[in-house]
Motif scaffolding. Sequence first.
Motif, PDB file in Angstrom:
ATOM      1  N   SER A 173       0.825  -1.218   0.000  1.00  0.00           N
ATOM      2  CA  SER A 173       0.000   0.000   0.000  1.00  0.00           C
ATOM      3  C   SER A 173       0.851   1.257   0.000  1.00  0.00           C
ATOM      4  O   SER A 173       0.467   2.278  -0.576  1.00  0.00           O
ATOM      5  CB  SER A 173      -0.931   0.011   1.217  1.00  0.00           C
ATOM      6  OG  SER A 173      -1.828  -1.076   1.173  1.00  0.00           O
ATOM      7  N   ARG A 214       1.921   3.452  -3.315  1.00  0.00           N
ATOM      8  CA  ARG A 214       1.102   4.411  -4.050  1.00  0.00           C
ATOM      9  C   ARG A 214       0.616   5.503  -3.109  1.00  0.00           C
ATOM     10  O   ARG A 214       0.162   5.197  -1.991  1.00  0.00           O
ATOM     11  CB  ARG A 214      -0.103   3.708  -4.697  1.00  0.00           C
ATOM     12  CG  ARG A 214       0.272   2.663  -5.736  1.00  0.00           C
ATOM     13  CD  ARG A 214      -0.970   1.944  -6.263  1.00  0.00           C
ATOM     14  NE  ARG A 214      -1.886   2.887  -6.888  1.00  0.00           N
ATOM     15  CZ  ARG A 214      -1.797   3.286  -8.153  1.00  0.00           C
ATOM     16  NH1 ARG A 214      -0.813   2.836  -8.914  1.00  0.00           N
ATOM     17  NH2 ARG A 214      -2.668   4.132  -8.670  1.00  0.00           N
ATOM     18  N   GLU A 270      -2.058   7.323  -2.961  1.00  0.00           N
ATOM     19  CA  GLU A 270      -3.459   7.292  -2.549  1.00  0.00           C
ATOM     20  C   GLU A 270      -3.757   6.175  -1.548  1.00  0.00           C
ATOM     21  O   GLU A 270      -4.798   6.203  -0.878  1.00  0.00           O
ATOM     22  CB  GLU A 270      -4.378   7.169  -3.769  1.00  0.00           C
ATOM     23  CG  GLU A 270      -4.126   5.944  -4.640  1.00  0.00           C
ATOM     24  CD  GLU A 270      -3.128   6.215  -5.741  1.00  0.00           C
ATOM     25  OE1 GLU A 270      -3.142   5.473  -6.740  1.00  0.00           O
ATOM     26  OE2 GLU A 270      -2.331   7.168  -5.611  1.00  0.00           O
ATOM     27  N   THR A 271      -2.882   5.179  -1.446  1.00  0.00           N
ATOM     28  CA  THR A 271      -3.109   4.099  -0.489  1.00  0.00           C
ATOM     29  C   THR A 271      -2.094   4.106   0.654  1.00  0.00           C
ATOM     30  O   THR A 271      -2.114   3.220   1.511  1.00  0.00           O
ATOM     31  CB  THR A 271      -3.046   2.733  -1.197  1.00  0.00           C
ATOM     32  OG1 THR A 271      -1.753   2.565  -1.813  1.00  0.00           O
ATOM     33  CG2 THR A 271      -4.127   2.610  -2.257  1.00  0.00           C
ATOM     34  N   ARG A 273      -3.494   4.134   4.245  1.00  0.00           N
ATOM     35  CA  ARG A 273      -4.005   2.819   4.630  1.00  0.00           C
ATOM     36  C   ARG A 273      -2.846   1.878   4.988  1.00  0.00           C
ATOM     37  O   ARG A 273      -2.935   1.085   5.922  1.00  0.00           O
ATOM     38  CB  ARG A 273      -4.826   2.217   3.487  1.00  0.00           C
ATOM     39  CG  ARG A 273      -5.445   0.860   3.818  1.00  0.00           C
ATOM     40  CD  ARG A 273      -6.315   0.377   2.665  1.00  0.00           C
ATOM     41  NE  ARG A 273      -5.502   0.095   1.487  1.00  0.00           N
ATOM     42  CZ  ARG A 273      -5.995  -0.065   0.257  1.00  0.00           C
ATOM     43  NH1 ARG A 273      -7.300   0.081   0.057  1.00  0.00           N
ATOM     44  NH2 ARG A 273      -5.213  -0.345  -0.756  1.00  0.00           N
TER      45      ARG A 273
END
Length: 459
Positions: A22, A25, A27-28, A31
């Motif tokens: 995760s 990237r 955007e992840t 998380r």
Amino acid sequence: MNSLIETAYLAASVMFIFALRSLGRPETARRGMHLAAAGMAIAIVATLLQQRIVSYEWIAVGSAIGAIAGYPLGMWVPMTAMPQRIALSHAFGAMAATLVGVGEYWHSLHTGTLQTFQVGALGFEVLLGSLTVTGSLMAFGKLQEVLPGRPITFRGQNVMNLSILAAGFAALVWVIVAPTAESAFFGMVGIGLAVGILMVLPIGGADMPVVVSLLNSYAGLASCATGFATDNNILIIVGALDGASGLILSIIMSKAMNRSFANVLFGAFGSTPEASAQSAAGGEMSAVAPDDAALRLAFAKQVVVVPGYGLAVAQAQHQARELGEEIEKRGGEVRYAIHPVAGRMPGHMNVLLAEAGVPYNKLIEMDDINEKFPETDVALVVGANDVVNPAARTNPASPIYGMPILKVSDAKSTIVLKRGRGTGFSGVENDLFFAPKTSMLFGDAKQSLTNLVTEVKAA
């Protein structure tokens, strides 16, 4: 209970693996951090259920101290200081692994349970761990500018360092052959501490990201060795993940600088500035006033902002985002070009700009943005130097020749925000700054961007 502990360790390991994926990237990434934190919490709880624990009092004391120290490190340290915070965290982690190794050796020695494989793993662990402790502290000092950022060298330095390191491995062999040789074991700790200092001294401050990443790999390998020595599966798995990812990251950064590990560790790169690039000799930088620069930005259709370490030092990421928004209000399109080593750690610019509110889809990696420069009306370089120097493509005699760069020189025009007329880390004059279509806006990056925002609003 053992089955429950091993199941918890397996679950934590899976979460760590998915967390790493995760984190690849933007955007992840958040998380991924949550997964990693949850996995670590599970691993800690499972460890607290171990039957080998004699007393929980000191564990409670250590947990309290760690929480008190960790909260301000996580909440109050600014993003611009994140590289040195990471280096400091590596030092703490390596210190913990080293102390575990020393304690395990001392306990096994006095209970008569030392085995050849165990003492070999422990010796390897304390040698790498102690090296990482002082090496990380040195990296922190250089990044924080507590220590001189320039390479500190002397005649015969590399030979001496390698000889001391060889003595450390000789002590490791001695301990494997004679596990009860306490002097050799604790001598390795001292040698490791010395090597960590001596190894980082000749490395320049701008190379610290590679060093920190490599030290992270060493810390992971040390933890992995501790896992083998103590028969702890979670340490084996997590240590291997840490060691491998740190090594891969170091390779990626070295490739982005067109440098080898040997050159980073032993080359003292940037210590003696060379003569200016031949194409820039005799040229002059053309200064521009904030109002003229703002006028060009206000009416540009395509703008690419190129952030560098100067933006981080000036803490100007919010002003860069505000300027981009003002240009877009007037119909221009703004993107941000990200070089892999533009900051002081991989993703440094991504983190700074994302924290300032720049959308992820506007952060464009080097390979993708380079093809867009020929159609760019204005490239705005904020505190970047070597990563935009066209000498890396055009001058075979340049020390940075072959280094992948952002092809800012292909843009229709360029505005460079720079504090002064000095060279970059490599000590080489930047041909871009002398080009006819380049204008220099001298001054503090944060103040310059603030002035540009004001002038664009008034344009």
